[in-house]
Motif scaffolding. Sequence first.
Motif, PDB file in Angstrom:
ATOM      1  N   HIS A   1       0.841  -1.200   0.000  1.00  0.00           N
ATOM      2  CA  HIS A   1       0.000   0.000   0.000  1.00  0.00           C
ATOM      3  C   HIS A   1       0.877   1.252   0.000  1.00  0.00           C
ATOM      4  CE1 HIS A   1      -2.993  -2.714   2.414  1.00  0.00           C
ATOM      5  NE2 HIS A   1      -2.876  -3.087   1.154  1.00  0.00           N
ATOM      6  N   ALA A   2       1.927   1.214   0.808  1.00  0.00           N
ATOM      7  CA  ALA A   2       2.822   2.378   0.895  1.00  0.00           C
ATOM      8  C   ALA A   2       3.521   2.649  -0.436  1.00  0.00           C
ATOM      9  CB  ALA A   2       3.854   2.157   1.996  1.00  0.00           C
ATOM     10  N   VAL A   3       3.979   1.593  -1.089  1.00  0.00           N
ATOM     11  CA  VAL A   3       4.665   1.779  -2.374  1.00  0.00           C
ATOM     12  C   VAL A   3       3.697   2.305  -3.423  1.00  0.00           C
ATOM     13  CG1 VAL A   3       5.885   0.619  -4.244  1.00  0.00           C
ATOM     14  CG2 VAL A   3       6.438   0.072  -1.873  1.00  0.00           C
ATOM     15  N   GLY A   4       2.483   1.775  -3.435  1.00  0.00           N
ATOM     16  CA  GLY A   4       1.486   2.281  -4.379  1.00  0.00           C
ATOM     17  C   GLY A   4       1.199   3.751  -4.156  1.00  0.00           C
ATOM     18  N   TYR A   5       1.071   4.136  -2.881  1.00  0.00           N
ATOM     19  CA  TYR A   5       0.834   5.543  -2.559  1.00  0.00           C
ATOM     20  C   TYR A   5       2.029   6.396  -2.998  1.00  0.00           C
ATOM     21  CZ  TYR A   5      -0.913   9.540   0.138  1.00  0.00           C
ATOM     22  OH  TYR A   5      -1.393  10.773   0.506  1.00  0.00           O
ATOM     23  N   ALA A   6       3.234   5.878  -2.751  1.00  0.00           N
ATOM     24  CA  ALA A   6       4.442   6.625  -3.128  1.00  0.00           C
ATOM     25  C   ALA A   6       4.526   6.813  -4.638  1.00  0.00           C
ATOM     26  CB  ALA A   6       5.683   5.898  -2.611  1.00  0.00           C
ATOM     27  N   MET A   7       4.124   5.802  -5.402  1.00  0.00           N
ATOM     28  CA  MET A   7       4.133   5.941  -6.856  1.00  0.00           C
ATOM     29  C   MET A   7       3.115   6.981  -7.304  1.00  0.00           C
ATOM     30  SD  MET A   7       4.658   1.899  -7.802  1.00  0.00           S
ATOM     31  CE  MET A   7       4.537   2.113  -9.592  1.00  0.00           C
ATOM     32  N   GLY A   8       2.016   7.084  -6.550  1.00  0.00           N
ATOM     33  CA  GLY A   8       1.044   8.145  -6.827  1.00  0.00           C
ATOM     34  C   GLY A   8       1.626   9.520  -6.556  1.00  0.00           C
ATOM     35  N   ILE A   9       2.411   9.634  -5.481  1.00  0.00           N
ATOM     36  CA  ILE A   9       3.090  10.900  -5.181  1.00  0.00           C
ATOM     37  C   ILE A   9       3.980  11.309  -6.350  1.00  0.00           C
ATOM     38  CG2 ILE A   9       4.867  11.966  -3.729  1.00  0.00           C
ATOM     39  CD1 ILE A   9       3.798  10.268  -1.395  1.00  0.00           C
ATOM     40  N   GLN A  10       4.719  10.349  -6.881  1.00  0.00           N
ATOM     41  CA  GLN A  10       5.593  10.626  -8.030  1.00  0.00           C
ATOM     42  C   GLN A  10       4.792  11.215  -9.183  1.00  0.00           C
ATOM     43  OE1 GLN A  10       7.261   6.686  -8.714  1.00  0.00           O
ATOM     44  NE2 GLN A  10       9.322   7.508  -8.396  1.00  0.00           N
ATOM     45  N   ARG A  11       3.682  10.583  -9.496  1.00  0.00           N
ATOM     46  CA  ARG A  11       2.883  10.987 -10.655  1.00  0.00           C
ATOM     47  C   ARG A  11       2.183  12.318 -10.436  1.00  0.00           C
ATOM     48  NH1 ARG A  11       4.515   6.385 -10.663  1.00  0.00           N
ATOM     49  NH2 ARG A  11       4.603   4.945 -12.427  1.00  0.00           N
ATOM     50  N   ASP A  12       1.964  12.671  -9.174  1.00  0.00           N
ATOM     51  CA  ASP A  12       1.390  13.979  -8.865  1.00  0.00           C
ATOM     52  C   ASP A  12       2.442  15.078  -8.850  1.00  0.00           C
ATOM     53  OD1 ASP A  12      -1.130  12.892  -8.635  1.00  0.00           O
ATOM     54  OD2 ASP A  12      -1.070  12.743  -6.441  1.00  0.00           O
ATOM     55  N   GLY A  13       3.708  14.682  -8.882  1.00  0.00           N
ATOM     56  CA  GLY A  13       4.785  15.665  -8.862  1.00  0.00           C
ATOM     57  C   GLY A  13       4.998  16.313  -7.512  1.00  0.00           C
ATOM     58  N   ASP A  14       4.576  15.641  -6.423  1.00  0.00           N
ATOM     59  CA  ASP A  14       4.727  16.187  -5.077  1.00  0.00           C
ATOM     60  C   ASP A  14       6.000  15.655  -4.416  1.00  0.00           C
ATOM     61  OD1 ASP A  14       2.366  17.656  -5.248  1.00  0.00           O
ATOM     62  OD2 ASP A  14       1.150  15.946  -4.607  1.00  0.00           O
ATOM     63  N   ASP A  15       6.291  16.156  -3.210  1.00  0.00           N
ATOM     64  CA  ASP A  15       7.511  15.711  -2.542  1.00  0.00           C
ATOM     65  C   ASP A  15       7.231  15.064  -1.191  1.00  0.00           C
ATOM     66  OD1 ASP A  15       6.817  17.935  -1.050  1.00  0.00           O
ATOM     67  OD2 ASP A  15       8.873  18.673  -0.864  1.00  0.00           O
ATOM     68  N   GLN A  16       6.005  14.581  -0.992  1.00  0.00           N
ATOM     69  CA  GLN A  16       5.752  13.815   0.225  1.00  0.00           C
ATOM     70  C   GLN A  16       6.464  12.470   0.153  1.00  0.00           C
ATOM     71  OE1 GLN A  16       3.063  14.983  -1.721  1.00  0.00           O
ATOM     72  NE2 GLN A  16       1.320  15.388  -0.384  1.00  0.00           N
ATOM     73  N   VAL A  17       6.507  11.789   1.298  1.00  0.00           N
ATOM     74  CA  VAL A  17       7.091  10.451   1.381  1.00  0.00           C
ATOM     75  C   VAL A  17       6.084   9.529   2.066  1.00  0.00           C
ATOM     76  CG1 VAL A  17       8.948   9.055   2.391  1.00  0.00           C
ATOM     77  CG2 VAL A  17       9.450  11.326   1.467  1.00  0.00           C
ATOM     78  N   ALA A  18       6.006   8.300   1.611  1.00  0.00           N
ATOM     79  CA  ALA A  18       5.206   7.280   2.283  1.00  0.00           C
ATOM     80  C   ALA A  18       6.133   6.476   3.188  1.00  0.00           C
ATOM     81  CB  ALA A  18       4.531   6.365   1.271  1.00  0.00           C
ATOM     82  N   ALA A  19       5.650   6.124   4.370  1.00  0.00           N
ATOM     83  CA  ALA A  19       6.457   5.345   5.321  1.00  0.00           C
ATOM     84  C   ALA A  19       5.689   4.096   5.720  1.00  0.00           C
ATOM     85  CB  ALA A  19       6.779   6.177   6.558  1.00  0.00           C
ATOM     86  N   ALA A  20       6.325   2.940   5.579  1.00  0.00           N
ATOM     87  CA  ALA A  20       5.709   1.667   5.945  1.00  0.00           C
ATOM     88  C   ALA A  20       6.410   1.103   7.175  1.00  0.00           C
ATOM     89  CB  ALA A  20       5.815   0.667   4.788  1.00  0.00           C
ATOM     90  N   TYR A  21       5.620   0.759   8.192  1.00  0.00           N
ATOM     91  CA  TYR A  21       6.145   0.175   9.423  1.00  0.00           C
ATOM     92  C   TYR A  21       5.732  -1.295   9.498  1.00  0.00           C
ATOM     93  CZ  TYR A  21       7.238   4.813  11.351  1.00  0.00           C
ATOM     94  OH  TYR A  21       7.763   6.066  11.579  1.00  0.00           O
ATOM     95  N   PHE A  22       6.680  -2.162   9.849  1.00  0.00           N
ATOM     96  CA  PHE A  22       6.383  -3.585   9.956  1.00  0.00           C
ATOM     97  C   PHE A  22       7.429  -4.237  10.856  1.00  0.00           C
ATOM     98  CE2 PHE A  22       8.793  -2.540   6.205  1.00  0.00           C
ATOM     99  CZ  PHE A  22       9.862  -3.430   6.201  1.00  0.00           C
ATOM    100  N   GLY A  23       7.188  -5.499  11.219  1.00  0.00           N
ATOM    101  CA  GLY A  23       8.099  -6.201  12.100  1.00  0.00           C
ATOM    102  C   GLY A  23       9.015  -7.155  11.369  1.00  0.00           C
TER     103      GLY A  23
END
Length: 375
Positions: A150-172
Amino acid sequence: MTYTWTGTADTATDIDDVARLLTARGERIPHPDLDPWVRDVDADMLRMLYRDMTIVRRIDTEGVALQRQGQLGLWAPCQGQEGVQVGTARALRQDDFVFPSYREAGVLYVRGARPGDFTLTWRGEEHSSFDPYELNVATPQIIIGAQTLHAVGYAMGIQRDGDDQVAAAYFGDGATSQGDVNEAMVFASSFQAPVVFVCSNNQWAISEPVTVQGKFPIAGRAPGFGIPSLRIDGNDVLGSLAAMRWALDHARSGKGPAFIEAVTYRMGPHTTSDDPTRYRDKDEVERWRARDPLTRLEAHLRSIDAFDEDFARDVSEAADRFAADMRAACLASPSREPIGVLDHVYAEPHAGLDEQRAQFAAYLDGFGDDQEAKP
């Protein structure tokens, strides 16, 4: 600086080959890769981090108590992991988007979660305790590792929107054995997605030790995907802040994903339905208790004359207030009729759902007058 962990640890349980800024005794030590990222951190910010961690530990204690008293169906304790959760979360920008697992109470707190946000899902009252777009935090994921995709998909959306946010995924550490996590890293690397992977290696995936997830340190896997990584002491909140700042800068500047392995420990059970005494010994727990993230920061603050009894009392009172509000929100939450579990499943009426509602209503009717069913 682009750093790829190439340490000397020869086992997944090696806790010495990690980057840190605060030792277990609270001593501030230099680290060439972490120091540049915390030059602005003063005593006031360190006190804020201590306050955060103390409140998060109190939230966790209250969550366990509420579950034991029958007010919550389940709770996933995070005691011992406050350092990595608070440190990394404080590095995030407000418009960054977080994809957590079910154990990141500290991340939720730092992102602005209200007291009731910690209980309503575990009480079974809501599908999600909070609006993800108020906190910029996705609904905590129960399916192990799914949030990384989900995080990677969101991050790829950020790329396509031309924004500079970052997605962060937390896991164990256990999640790293899941295909989802490895697939997420493939996509993130291939498309240079602005995502940070934060693996909280708490040594145990329920009852399976980290050595079952891998014979060598988890941070060593990311470079194989073309992703730079850091292996840090997850019980060092200052080091966690520094590492996350590096990772976020790397992703935000268009260099692609970054990976952090935070070596920490789950002091309590996996969830309140688990008995950790059946699979780990007391000596191991006590060794990790000596590395506690709160006591080491307290020791450091005392060493720089930034911790006194007034401050300790203020923090303790703030933690108790938050826990009291959390309990009040939990006990005041109205419990819907059981049939309400089928509400809001679809936006429009659905024949199959109508049939299920009728069947469930008939089942509930079988319990007699004390259980009203409202189809």
